[in-house]
Design a protein around this motif. Sequence first.
Motif, PDB file in Angstrom:
ATOM      1  N   ASN A 147       0.798  -1.228   0.000  1.00  0.00           N
ATOM      2  CA  ASN A 147       0.000   0.000   0.000  1.00  0.00           C
ATOM      3  C   ASN A 147       0.830   1.277   0.000  1.00  0.00           C
ATOM      4  OD1 ASN A 147      -2.296  -1.590   0.105  1.00  0.00           O
ATOM      5  ND2 ASN A 147      -2.506  -1.436   2.326  1.00  0.00           N
ATOM      6  N   THR A 148       2.099   1.167   0.340  1.00  0.00           N
ATOM      7  CA  THR A 148       2.925   2.363   0.512  1.00  0.00           C
ATOM      8  C   THR A 148       3.787   2.662  -0.700  1.00  0.00           C
ATOM      9  OG1 THR A 148       3.001   2.008   2.909  1.00  0.00           O
ATOM     10  CG2 THR A 148       4.674   3.454   1.975  1.00  0.00           C
ATOM     11  N   LEU A 149       4.375   1.638  -1.285  1.00  0.00           N
ATOM     12  CA  LEU A 149       5.252   1.853  -2.434  1.00  0.00           C
ATOM     13  C   LEU A 149       4.439   2.085  -3.702  1.00  0.00           C
ATOM     14  CD1 LEU A 149       7.942  -0.872  -1.705  1.00  0.00           C
ATOM     15  CD2 LEU A 149       8.087   1.590  -1.267  1.00  0.00           C
ATOM     16  N   ALA A 150       5.041   2.779  -4.643  1.00  0.00           N
ATOM     17  CA  ALA A 150       4.380   3.056  -5.924  1.00  0.00           C
ATOM     18  C   ALA A 150       4.202   1.765  -6.716  1.00  0.00           C
ATOM     19  CB  ALA A 150       5.197   4.062  -6.721  1.00  0.00           C
ATOM     20  N   PRO A 151       3.160   1.689  -7.550  1.00  0.00           N
ATOM     21  CA  PRO A 151       2.930   0.467  -8.331  1.00  0.00           C
ATOM     22  C   PRO A 151       4.115   0.065  -9.207  1.00  0.00           C
ATOM     23  CG  PRO A 151       1.009   1.901  -8.411  1.00  0.00           C
ATOM     24  CD  PRO A 151       2.086   2.688  -7.720  1.00  0.00           C
ATOM     25  N   GLY A 201       6.359  12.417  -2.220  1.00  0.00           N
ATOM     26  CA  GLY A 201       5.953  11.666  -3.396  1.00  0.00           C
ATOM     27  C   GLY A 201       4.588  12.121  -3.891  1.00  0.00           C
ATOM     28  N   SER A 202       4.433  12.163  -5.194  1.00  0.00           N
ATOM     29  CA  SER A 202       3.154  12.603  -5.768  1.00  0.00           C
ATOM     30  C   SER A 202       2.011  11.678  -5.389  1.00  0.00           C
ATOM     31  CB  SER A 202       3.273  12.673  -7.300  1.00  0.00           C
ATOM     32  OG  SER A 202       3.523  11.384  -7.847  1.00  0.00           O
ATOM     33  N   LEU A 203       2.330  10.412  -5.054  1.00  0.00           N
ATOM     34  CA  LEU A 203       1.306   9.423  -4.712  1.00  0.00           C
ATOM     35  C   LEU A 203       1.190   9.194  -3.210  1.00  0.00           C
ATOM     36  CD1 LEU A 203       2.223   6.748  -7.446  1.00  0.00           C
ATOM     37  CD2 LEU A 203       0.603   8.657  -7.629  1.00  0.00           C
ATOM     38  N   ASP A 204       1.857  10.001  -2.417  1.00  0.00           N
ATOM     39  CA  ASP A 204       1.890   9.814  -0.967  1.00  0.00           C
ATOM     40  C   ASP A 204       0.498  10.037  -0.376  1.00  0.00           C
ATOM     41  OD1 ASP A 204       2.362   9.784   1.755  1.00  0.00           O
ATOM     42  OD2 ASP A 204       4.191  10.970   1.634  1.00  0.00           O
ATOM     43  N   GLN A 205      -0.061   8.995   0.246  1.00  0.00           N
ATOM     44  CA  GLN A 205      -1.379   9.102   0.857  1.00  0.00           C
ATOM     45  C   GLN A 205      -1.306   9.275   2.378  1.00  0.00           C
ATOM     46  OE1 GLN A 205      -3.916   5.870  -0.399  1.00  0.00           O
ATOM     47  NE2 GLN A 205      -3.345   6.088  -2.542  1.00  0.00           N
ATOM     48  N   ARG A 206      -0.092   9.254   2.943  1.00  0.00           N
ATOM     49  CA  ARG A 206       0.065   9.435   4.382  1.00  0.00           C
ATOM     50  C   ARG A 206       0.446  10.876   4.716  1.00  0.00           C
ATOM     51  NH1 ARG A 206       1.462   4.150   3.475  1.00  0.00           N
ATOM     52  NH2 ARG A 206       0.514   2.646   4.914  1.00  0.00           N
ATOM     53  N   THR A 207       1.432  11.394   4.029  1.00  0.00           N
ATOM     54  CA  THR A 207       1.816  12.801   4.186  1.00  0.00           C
ATOM     55  C   THR A 207       1.808  13.396   2.778  1.00  0.00           C
ATOM     56  OG1 THR A 207       4.159  12.162   4.118  1.00  0.00           O
ATOM     57  CG2 THR A 207       3.151  12.438   6.275  1.00  0.00           C
ATOM     58  N   GLY A 231       5.536   7.218  -3.681  1.00  0.00           N
ATOM     59  CA  GLY A 231       4.621   7.257  -2.553  1.00  0.00           C
ATOM     60  C   GLY A 231       5.289   7.816  -1.309  1.00  0.00           C
ATOM     61  N   HIS A 232       4.893   7.304  -0.151  1.00  0.00           N
ATOM     62  CA  HIS A 232       5.375   7.840   1.117  1.00  0.00           C
ATOM     63  C   HIS A 232       6.873   7.597   1.314  1.00  0.00           C
ATOM     64  CE1 HIS A 232       5.156   9.369   5.137  1.00  0.00           C
ATOM     65  NE2 HIS A 232       5.511   8.219   5.679  1.00  0.00           N
ATOM     66  N   ALA A 234       9.499   7.740  -0.878  1.00  0.00           N
ATOM     67  CA  ALA A 234       9.954   8.120  -2.220  1.00  0.00           C
ATOM     68  C   ALA A 234      11.379   7.670  -2.491  1.00  0.00           C
ATOM     69  CB  ALA A 234       9.838   9.635  -2.389  1.00  0.00           C
ATOM     70  N   LEU A 235      12.218   7.595  -1.478  1.00  0.00           N
ATOM     71  CA  LEU A 235      13.609   7.210  -1.724  1.00  0.00           C
ATOM     72  C   LEU A 235      13.753   5.735  -2.082  1.00  0.00           C
ATOM     73  CD1 LEU A 235      15.506   7.276   1.738  1.00  0.00           C
ATOM     74  CD2 LEU A 235      13.072   6.909   1.420  1.00  0.00           C
ATOM     75  N   LEU A 236      12.702   4.928  -1.871  1.00  0.00           N
ATOM     76  CA  LEU A 236      12.685   3.567  -2.389  1.00  0.00           C
ATOM     77  C   LEU A 236      12.035   3.500  -3.761  1.00  0.00           C
ATOM     78  CD1 LEU A 236      11.717   1.422   0.761  1.00  0.00           C
ATOM     79  CD2 LEU A 236      13.998   1.912  -0.160  1.00  0.00           C
ATOM     80  N   ASP A 237      11.036   4.337  -3.987  1.00  0.00           N
ATOM     81  CA  ASP A 237      10.335   4.338  -5.266  1.00  0.00           C
ATOM     82  C   ASP A 237      11.169   4.969  -6.382  1.00  0.00           C
ATOM     83  OD1 ASP A 237       7.925   3.157  -4.357  1.00  0.00           O
ATOM     84  OD2 ASP A 237       7.228   5.081  -3.590  1.00  0.00           O
ATOM     85  N   GLN A 238      11.830   6.076  -6.062  1.00  0.00           N
ATOM     86  CA  GLN A 238      12.582   6.832  -7.071  1.00  0.00           C
ATOM     87  C   GLN A 238      13.971   7.186  -6.520  1.00  0.00           C
ATOM     88  OE1 GLN A 238      11.649   7.359 -10.117  1.00  0.00           O
ATOM     89  NE2 GLN A 238       9.526   6.650  -9.953  1.00  0.00           N
ATOM     90  N   PRO A 239      14.820   6.183  -6.306  1.00  0.00           N
ATOM     91  CA  PRO A 239      16.110   6.442  -5.652  1.00  0.00           C
ATOM     92  C   PRO A 239      17.028   7.377  -6.435  1.00  0.00           C
ATOM     93  CG  PRO A 239      16.010   4.204  -6.510  1.00  0.00           C
ATOM     94  CD  PRO A 239      14.636   4.754  -6.598  1.00  0.00           C
ATOM     95  N   GLU A 240      17.041   7.271  -7.766  1.00  0.00           N
ATOM     96  CA  GLU A 240      17.923   8.132  -8.551  1.00  0.00           C
ATOM     97  C   GLU A 240      17.495   9.589  -8.456  1.00  0.00           C
ATOM     98  OE1 GLU A 240      16.464   5.437  -9.787  1.00  0.00           O
ATOM     99  OE2 GLU A 240      18.130   4.013 -10.109  1.00  0.00           O
TER     100      GLU A 240
END
Length: 257
Positions: A147-151, A201-207, A231-232, A234-240
């Motif tokens: 639920n937290t990481l981006a698809p 993150g643009s998809l962050d639903q928590r903050t 998502g919440h 972001a450093l795992l979803d978009q590390p670069e």
Amino acid sequence: MMERTPSGLKYFVTGDGPEAVICHPSLGLGRFLFYRLIPSLSRRYQVFAYDPRGIGENAAMDPNLADWVGDVGELLDIAARPVHLIGVSLGTWVMSRAAVRWPQRVARLVLMGTTPGFENGPQDIESRRTELSQLGMERFARQYAENTLAPSTPSEIRDQLTEDLKTADPNRYLAAMAAIYLVGNREIFPQVLNDTLIVVGSLDQRTSPDMADAAARLIPNSQVRVVPDAGHLALLDQPERIEDLVLEFLATGRLVD
């Protein structure tokens, strides 16, 4: 190599630049959260990473906000050089307070996934308590990762996040949650005088990005960057993308629009 602060917190340090960076993870997570960012940081900075009190290597230590902030203070002493602070989610409560407490010793501040506070903190904690009781920590960790990481985030990252979170003790996890969900940042943020980068993150639903904007309105010298397809965590979803933003900001104190 693992070392210890005077209070007994186990930490790891790598790199030996003229400036240092201290990294504080999110709720229930350890230094794993920064595993993609640390190598690039350590080429320029001395980097301190650790499992916060109540987690991993420091699981036996009670989690509470005052001691988390005190741990940062001890690491500032150990670094004995200009220090930048990076906090993710729960870590933004910690690092903003450390910046206020030691303003002359902290250079720049990066807050990822932050908010002025949670309006329904007690209800959120009870809801999470029920969820953990029903699911158990392992199933909760898997659900959290999904639920937290981006698809678009690779499945191996989801698996690694699950493995890290599932080791958390439920009672210490809830104690850590209470330490931030019952304490707002509206009085703290205006006292932060350091140059501050707020990442969301643009998809962050928590903050959400709206919460990031609300935080920026409170922190005088701050700017916001919204990371697409993140998502919440972001450093795992978009590390670069996170690496680029953080390195540029720490070097210059300001991102160019």
